[in-house]
Design a protein around this motif. Structure first.
Motif, mmCIF file in Angstrom:
data_model
loop_
_atom_site.group_PDB
_atom_site.id
_atom_site.type_symbol
_atom_site.label_atom_id
_atom_site.label_comp_id
_atom_site.label_asym_id
_atom_site.label_seq_id
_atom_site.Cartn_x
_atom_site.Cartn_y
_atom_site.Cartn_z
ATOM 1 N N PHE A 252 2.475 17.719 2.631
ATOM 2 C CA PHE A 252 1.237 17.567 1.884
ATOM 3 C C PHE A 252 1.379 18.281 0.545
ATOM 4 N N THR A 253 0.727 17.727 -0.468
ATOM 5 C CA THR A 253 0.654 18.449 -1.728
ATOM 6 C C THR A 253 -0.390 19.552 -1.607
ATOM 7 N N VAL A 254 -0.327 20.466 -2.544
ATOM 8 C CA VAL A 254 -1.328 21.533 -2.582
ATOM 9 C C VAL A 254 -2.730 20.953 -2.692
ATOM 10 N N ALA A 255 -2.907 19.954 -3.560
ATOM 11 C CA ALA A 255 -4.224 19.337 -3.716
ATOM 12 C C ALA A 255 -4.717 18.738 -2.403
ATOM 13 N N GLU A 256 -3.801 18.134 -1.622
ATOM 14 C CA GLU A 256 -4.192 17.546 -0.341
ATOM 15 C C GLU A 256 -4.563 18.614 0.683
ATOM 16 N N VAL A 257 -3.843 19.736 0.672
ATOM 17 C CA VAL A 257 -4.162 20.824 1.594
ATOM 18 C C VAL A 257 -5.551 21.381 1.294
ATOM 19 N N VAL A 258 -5.845 21.614 0.026
ATOM 20 C CA VAL A 258 -7.154 22.148 -0.343
ATOM 21 C C VAL A 258 -8.257 21.154 0.009
ATOM 22 N N ALA A 259 -7.997 19.864 -0.202
ATOM 23 C CA ALA A 259 -9.003 18.834 0.085
ATOM 24 C C ALA A 259 -9.367 18.787 1.563
ATOM 25 N N MET A 260 -8.478 19.274 2.444
ATOM 26 C CA MET A 260 -8.807 19.311 3.871
ATOM 27 C C MET A 260 -10.043 20.170 4.143
ATOM 28 N N GLY A 261 -10.307 21.118 3.271
ATOM 29 C CA GLY A 261 -11.489 21.949 3.436
ATOM 30 C C GLY A 261 -12.796 21.193 3.293
ATOM 31 N N ARG A 262 -12.749 19.991 2.716
ATOM 32 C CA ARG A 262 -13.967 19.197 2.549
ATOM 33 C C ARG A 262 -14.207 18.236 3.715
ATOM 34 N N LEU A 263 -13.254 18.106 4.626
ATOM 35 C CA LEU A 263 -13.386 17.127 5.717
ATOM 36 C C LEU A 263 -14.656 17.305 6.548
ATOM 37 N N ARG B 110 -18.858 12.005 5.554
ATOM 38 C CA ARG B 110 -19.655 11.223 6.506
ATOM 39 C C ARG B 110 -18.818 10.759 7.695
ATOM 40 N N GLY B 111 -17.521 10.603 7.494
ATOM 41 C CA GLY B 111 -16.625 10.194 8.568
ATOM 42 C C GLY B 111 -15.203 10.427 8.123
ATOM 43 N N LEU B 112 -14.264 10.435 9.082
ATOM 44 C CA LEU B 112 -12.877 10.701 8.736
ATOM 45 C C LEU B 112 -12.300 9.645 7.809
ATOM 46 N N ALA B 113 -12.846 8.431 7.876
ATOM 47 C CA ALA B 113 -12.332 7.361 7.029
ATOM 48 C C ALA B 113 -12.854 7.462 5.610
ATOM 49 N N ALA B 114 -13.912 8.242 5.410
ATOM 50 C CA ALA B 114 -14.493 8.355 4.071
ATOM 51 C C ALA B 114 -13.562 9.154 3.168
ATOM 52 N N GLY B 115 -13.341 8.652 1.972
ATOM 53 C CA GLY B 115 -12.482 9.348 1.025
ATOM 54 C C GLY B 115 -13.241 10.448 0.308
ATOM 55 N N PRO B 116 -12.535 11.278 -0.459
ATOM 56 C CA PRO B 116 -13.199 12.354 -1.199
ATOM 57 C C PRO B 116 -14.087 11.795 -2.299
ATOM 58 N N THR B 117 -15.213 12.432 -2.508
ATOM 59 C CA THR B 117 -16.111 12.057 -3.595
ATOM 60 C C THR B 117 -15.670 12.758 -4.877
ATOM 61 N N GLY C 228 -17.477 14.805 -6.414
ATOM 62 C CA GLY C 228 -17.881 16.196 -6.205
ATOM 63 C C GLY C 228 -16.858 16.971 -5.403
ATOM 64 N N ASP C 229 -16.279 16.331 -4.383
ATOM 65 C CA ASP C 229 -15.230 16.986 -3.599
ATOM 66 C C ASP C 229 -14.048 17.356 -4.486
ATOM 67 N N ARG C 230 -13.632 16.399 -5.315
ATOM 68 C CA ARG C 230 -12.462 16.645 -6.169
ATOM 69 C C ARG C 230 -12.724 17.780 -7.147
ATOM 70 N N GLU C 231 -13.938 17.840 -7.681
ATOM 71 C CA GLU C 231 -14.259 18.908 -8.623
ATOM 72 C C GLU C 231 -14.303 20.267 -7.923
ATOM 73 N N ARG C 232 -14.851 20.305 -6.709
ATOM 74 C CA ARG C 232 -14.872 21.561 -5.956
ATOM 75 C C ARG C 232 -13.458 22.055 -5.679
#
Length: 269
Positions: free
Chosen positions: A104-115, A119-126, A128-132
């Motif tokens: 995983f990239t660093v960005a992908e590891v951090v994005a796991m914190g938004r899971l 709304r569901g596991l299939a939902a992609g990052p918003t 707002g998620d990317r900015e956080r």
């Protein structure tokens, strides 16, 4: 001593209460009827020698282990009665074990914190998620690592990335198990300040007693799985207790700039 100013509780911080918790593994009791409390927004430290039960107790708080007795409550809710998803929305943990070394990239590891907030596991990052996530990496001075593979990082870099992942989870309770491991001195001084600024209640295990004195509102001392002392740092970090529990001679001094308690150590002979 100049008292540490009590933090203004974040609207997201919640009170933690550990009531009479015991933990058993392989038939051995490692934690014995421990009770502690952290008011909303406080930073509370667990200190004690190796093998005293600090990490075991923390694993019970963030639900890797189930208590053999007692309860762990957050804002009155029994954490072990909540769903995993509900717990993940309220509790984030930085453990001593790094995640599996997948590419995983660093960005992908951090994005796991938004899971937990999607709304569901299939939902992609918003957006707002990317900015956080980007903001969290900037806060830990790791934004330049965003596209690096996580396994390629040094131990200290990994620790900073995992702190960012915990921050983007936006927890009400942040559990930190030796969060300054692998960090250089500058980042050691920053990590607990970052945790306080983020606003959640913080429960952390620390080996560095001077960091504990500087950053914690309250300390609990564990020895052989039992609480043997509790209070504000200046009440707990007394030479006689440190000699008994840690086997060292401690000399309290005042920081020349802040007046905060600091300790000098010698061998106990």
């Amino acid at each position: 001593m100049t008292a540490m100013t009590a933090p203004t509780p974040s609207t997201g911080a919640e009170e933690l209460r550990v009531d009479g918790v015991s933990v058993e593994l392989a038939g051995a009791r490692l934690v014995h009827e421990v009770s502690l409390a952290a008011a909303a927004g406080q930073v509370v430290g667990l200190i004690g020698p190796n093998g005293s039960g600090k990490s075991t107790l923390l694993r019970c708080v963030y639900r890797v282990l189930r208590p053999a007795g007692g309860t762990v409550r957050l804002a009155g809710d029994d954490l072990h009665a909540l769903t995993a998803r509900d717990t993940a929305r309220r509790v984030a943990a930085l453990t001593q074990e790094h995640p599996a070394e997948f590419e995983f990239t660093v960005a992908e590891v951090v994005a796991m914190g938004r899971l937990p907030h999607r709304r569901g596991l299939a939902a992609g990052p918003t957006a707002g998620d990317r900015e956080r996530c980007a903001a969290a990496l900037r806060r830990v001075r790791a934004d330049h690592l965003a596209e690096r593979a996580f396994p390629s990082l040094s131990g200290g870099e990994k620790q900073r990335v995992l702190i960012a992942r915990a921050l983007v989870q936006e927890p009400r309770l942040l559990v930190l198990d030796e969060p300054t491991n692998h960090l250089d001195i500058a980042h050691q001084l920053e990590v607990l300040a970052l945790a306080r600024e983020a606003g959640p209640t913080v429960l952390t295990a620390l080996h560095d007693l001077n960091l504990a004195a500087a950053h914690c509102d309250r300390l609990y001392v564990l020895e052989a799985g039992r609480i043997v002392a509790a209070g504000e740092p200046h009440e707990v970090l007394r030479p006689e207790l440190l000699a008994e529990v840690f086997g060292v001679r401690a000399t309290p001094v005042r920081h020349p700039a802040t007046g905060a308690l600091q300790l000098l150590f010698d061998r106990l002979v």
